[in-house]
Design a protein around this motif. Sequence first.
Motif, PDB file in Angstrom:
ATOM      1  N   ILE A  36       0.857  -1.192   0.000  1.00 44.83           N
ATOM      2  CA  ILE A  36       0.000   0.000   0.000  1.00 44.83           C
ATOM      3  C   ILE A  36       0.898   1.249   0.000  1.00 44.83           C
ATOM      4  CG2 ILE A  36      -1.872   1.205   1.212  1.00 44.83           C
ATOM      5  CD1 ILE A  36      -2.628  -1.701   0.427  1.00 44.83           C
ATOM      6  N   PRO A  37       0.795   2.118  -1.017  1.00 45.96           N
ATOM      7  CA  PRO A  37       1.684   3.293  -1.084  1.00 45.96           C
ATOM      8  C   PRO A  37       1.740   4.123   0.194  1.00 45.96           C
ATOM      9  CG  PRO A  37       0.478   3.067  -3.128  1.00 45.96           C
ATOM     10  CD  PRO A  37      -0.094   2.035  -2.179  1.00 45.96           C
ATOM     11  N   PHE A  38       0.611   4.310   0.860  1.00 45.18           N
ATOM     12  CA  PHE A  38       0.589   5.083   2.105  1.00 45.18           C
ATOM     13  C   PHE A  38       1.537   4.470   3.136  1.00 45.18           C
ATOM     14  CE2 PHE A  38      -1.297   5.872   6.335  1.00 45.18           C
ATOM     15  CZ  PHE A  38      -1.296   7.253   6.347  1.00 45.18           C
ATOM     16  N   PHE A  39       1.496   3.168   3.292  1.00 45.58           N
ATOM     17  CA  PHE A  39       2.352   2.498   4.266  1.00 45.58           C
ATOM     18  C   PHE A  39       3.789   2.365   3.755  1.00 45.58           C
ATOM     19  CE2 PHE A  39      -1.914   1.048   5.546  1.00 45.58           C
ATOM     20  CZ  PHE A  39      -1.912   1.572   6.819  1.00 45.58           C
ATOM     21  N   GLN A  40       3.973   2.320   2.445  1.00 48.48           N
ATOM     22  CA  GLN A  40       5.324   2.330   1.886  1.00 48.48           C
ATOM     23  C   GLN A  40       6.037   3.623   2.280  1.00 48.48           C
ATOM     24  OE1 GLN A  40       4.597   1.766  -2.308  1.00 48.48           O
ATOM     25  NE2 GLN A  40       4.614  -0.470  -2.137  1.00 48.48           N
ATOM     26  N   ASN A 113      -5.717  -0.194  -3.166  1.00 48.48           N
ATOM     27  CA  ASN A 113      -4.542   0.170  -2.368  1.00 48.48           C
ATOM     28  C   ASN A 113      -4.509   1.622  -1.900  1.00 48.48           C
ATOM     29  OD1 ASN A 113      -3.608  -2.452  -2.440  1.00 48.48           O
ATOM     30  ND2 ASN A 113      -2.251  -2.104  -4.170  1.00 48.48           N
ATOM     31  N   GLU A 114      -5.630   2.330  -2.044  1.00 49.95           N
ATOM     32  CA  GLU A 114      -5.685   3.694  -1.517  1.00 49.95           C
ATOM     33  C   GLU A 114      -6.408   3.673  -0.173  1.00 49.95           C
ATOM     34  OE1 GLU A 114      -5.525   7.009  -4.598  1.00 49.95           O
ATOM     35  OE2 GLU A 114      -6.961   5.592  -5.474  1.00 49.95           O
ATOM     36  N   VAL A 115      -6.015   4.604   0.710  1.00 47.46           N
ATOM     37  CA  VAL A 115      -6.564   4.649   2.067  1.00 47.46           C
ATOM     38  C   VAL A 115      -7.478   5.862   2.225  1.00 47.46           C
ATOM     39  CG1 VAL A 115      -4.513   3.509   3.004  1.00 47.46           C
ATOM     40  CG2 VAL A 115      -4.660   5.994   3.095  1.00 47.46           C
ATOM     41  N   PHE A 116      -8.409   5.753   3.180  1.00 46.37           N
ATOM     42  CA  PHE A 116      -9.233   6.899   3.552  1.00 46.37           C
ATOM     43  C   PHE A 116      -9.726   6.692   4.978  1.00 46.37           C
ATOM     44  CE2 PHE A 116     -12.070   3.873   1.580  1.00 46.37           C
ATOM     45  CZ  PHE A 116     -13.307   4.011   2.175  1.00 46.37           C
ATOM     46  N   GLY A 117     -10.102   7.810   5.600  1.00 45.15           N
ATOM     47  CA  GLY A 117     -10.562   7.752   6.978  1.00 45.15           C
ATOM     48  C   GLY A 117      -9.442   7.799   7.999  1.00 45.15           C
ATOM     49  N   GLU A 118      -8.214   7.989   7.537  1.00 46.89           N
ATOM     50  CA  GLU A 118      -7.058   7.952   8.441  1.00 46.89           C
ATOM     51  C   GLU A 118      -6.968   9.184   9.333  1.00 46.89           C
ATOM     52  OE1 GLU A 118      -5.576  10.231   4.931  1.00 46.89           O
ATOM     53  OE2 GLU A 118      -6.948   8.566   5.242  1.00 46.89           O
ATOM     54  N   ILE A 119      -7.405  10.317   8.846  1.00 44.99           N
ATOM     55  CA  ILE A 119      -7.292  11.545   9.649  1.00 44.99           C
ATOM     56  C   ILE A 119      -8.271  11.507  10.820  1.00 44.99           C
ATOM     57  CG2 ILE A 119      -7.565  14.055   9.636  1.00 44.99           C
ATOM     58  CD1 ILE A 119      -6.641  13.952   6.659  1.00 44.99           C
ATOM     59  N   ARG A 163       3.199  12.335   9.275  1.00 42.82           N
ATOM     60  CA  ARG A 163       4.013  12.796   8.160  1.00 42.82           C
ATOM     61  C   ARG A 163       3.539  12.196   6.846  1.00 42.82           C
ATOM     62  NH1 ARG A 163       9.870  11.542  10.447  1.00 42.82           N
ATOM     63  NH2 ARG A 163      10.414  11.689   8.241  1.00 42.82           N
ATOM     64  N   ALA A 164       3.157  10.933   6.861  1.00 43.02           N
ATOM     65  CA  ALA A 164       2.673  10.277   5.646  1.00 43.02           C
ATOM     66  C   ALA A 164       1.353  10.879   5.189  1.00 43.02           C
ATOM     67  CB  ALA A 164       2.523   8.777   5.882  1.00 43.02           C
ATOM     68  N   ILE A 165       0.493  11.253   6.132  1.00 39.97           N
ATOM     69  CA  ILE A 165      -0.788  11.874   5.776  1.00 39.97           C
ATOM     70  C   ILE A 165      -0.537  13.166   5.006  1.00 39.97           C
ATOM     71  CG2 ILE A 165      -2.788  13.106   6.721  1.00 39.97           C
ATOM     72  CD1 ILE A 165      -2.882  10.913   8.920  1.00 39.97           C
ATOM     73  N   VAL A 166       0.384  13.989   5.490  1.00 37.52           N
ATOM     74  CA  VAL A 166       0.697  15.245   4.804  1.00 37.52           C
ATOM     75  C   VAL A 166       1.183  14.955   3.388  1.00 37.52           C
ATOM     76  CG1 VAL A 166       2.244  17.249   4.767  1.00 37.52           C
ATOM     77  CG2 VAL A 166       1.161  16.526   6.911  1.00 37.52           C
ATOM     78  N   HIS A 167       2.094  14.009   3.250  1.00 39.46           N
ATOM     79  CA  HIS A 167       2.636  13.661   1.935  1.00 39.46           C
ATOM     80  C   HIS A 167       1.552  13.069   1.035  1.00 39.46           C
ATOM     81  CE1 HIS A 167       4.843  10.939  -0.875  1.00 39.46           C
ATOM     82  NE2 HIS A 167       5.474  12.066  -1.078  1.00 39.46           N
ATOM     83  N   TYR A 168       0.789  12.142   1.565  1.00 39.17           N
ATOM     84  CA  TYR A 168      -0.252  11.439   0.804  1.00 39.17           C
ATOM     85  C   TYR A 168      -1.373  12.387   0.389  1.00 39.17           C
ATOM     86  CZ  TYR A 168      -3.610   7.645  -0.204  1.00 39.17           C
ATOM     87  OH  TYR A 168      -4.500   6.792  -0.793  1.00 39.17           O
ATOM     88  N   ARG A 169      -1.855  13.189   1.313  1.00 45.73           N
ATOM     89  CA  ARG A 169      -2.964  14.094   1.012  1.00 45.73           C
ATOM     90  C   ARG A 169      -2.511  15.225   0.090  1.00 45.73           C
ATOM     91  NH1 ARG A 169      -6.571  11.098   0.703  1.00 45.73           N
ATOM     92  NH2 ARG A 169      -6.892   9.801   2.486  1.00 45.73           N
ATOM     93  N   THR A 170      -1.278  15.688   0.209  1.00 49.36           N
ATOM     94  CA  THR A 170      -0.778  16.709  -0.706  1.00 49.36           C
ATOM     95  C   THR A 170      -0.736  16.145  -2.122  1.00 49.36           C
ATOM     96  OG1 THR A 170       0.535  17.703   1.048  1.00 49.36           O
ATOM     97  CG2 THR A 170       1.136  18.272  -1.208  1.00 49.36           C
TER      98      THR A 170
END
Length: 177
Positions: A36-40, A113-119, A163-170
């Motif tokens: 999963i790219p988010f976890f990568q 492989n995309e995530v949502f609801g993490e925030i 940090r991943a949320i910022v990168h992923y959501r951007t």
Amino acid sequence: EQLNSGRGLGLLNEPDLLAAISKGLALCDKPDLSKIPFFQDIIHMMKDDGRDVMGVLEVLGGLFSYEGVRKREVIFTAGDHGDKFYIVAGGCVKIHADNCQGKSATLNMLTKNEVFGEIAILHDTKRTATATAFEPSLLLTTNRAKFEHFLHKTPFFQEYMERAIVHYRTGNSLKLV
């Protein structure tokens, strides 16, 4: 022919099929979150900082279970309390919100492989958008209690997730629908 004759196994309707698939997958090996790219991103950040990453995603993956949703099924609505974290295992999920004219605006279309609801689950907040299955979909989900227990055992993981949320959501905001 046996399926159509009313004898034998019979045909499963969509909700029954999704439930059967979810049950079957629950018996299989737990998901490999390293794909999963988010976890990568999280693993790369941890390695860059010299952190031991052995087993972290395996433990986290064990917290997720499969959940099937029907086409047009609302997964959550803007304003709902965020109590689950989701990964699209198959299908497509539409993230949308009402604009200032009250019309629904599509914010994102999420696929495998995309995530949502993490925030919302990380910060114990309300949902800021609505998630609806655009087509029959299979999701991996974990709830707040399991996720908080994981963070309690691995407190450093929250920082990397932030940090991943910022990168992923951007990155996702640059591909708005």
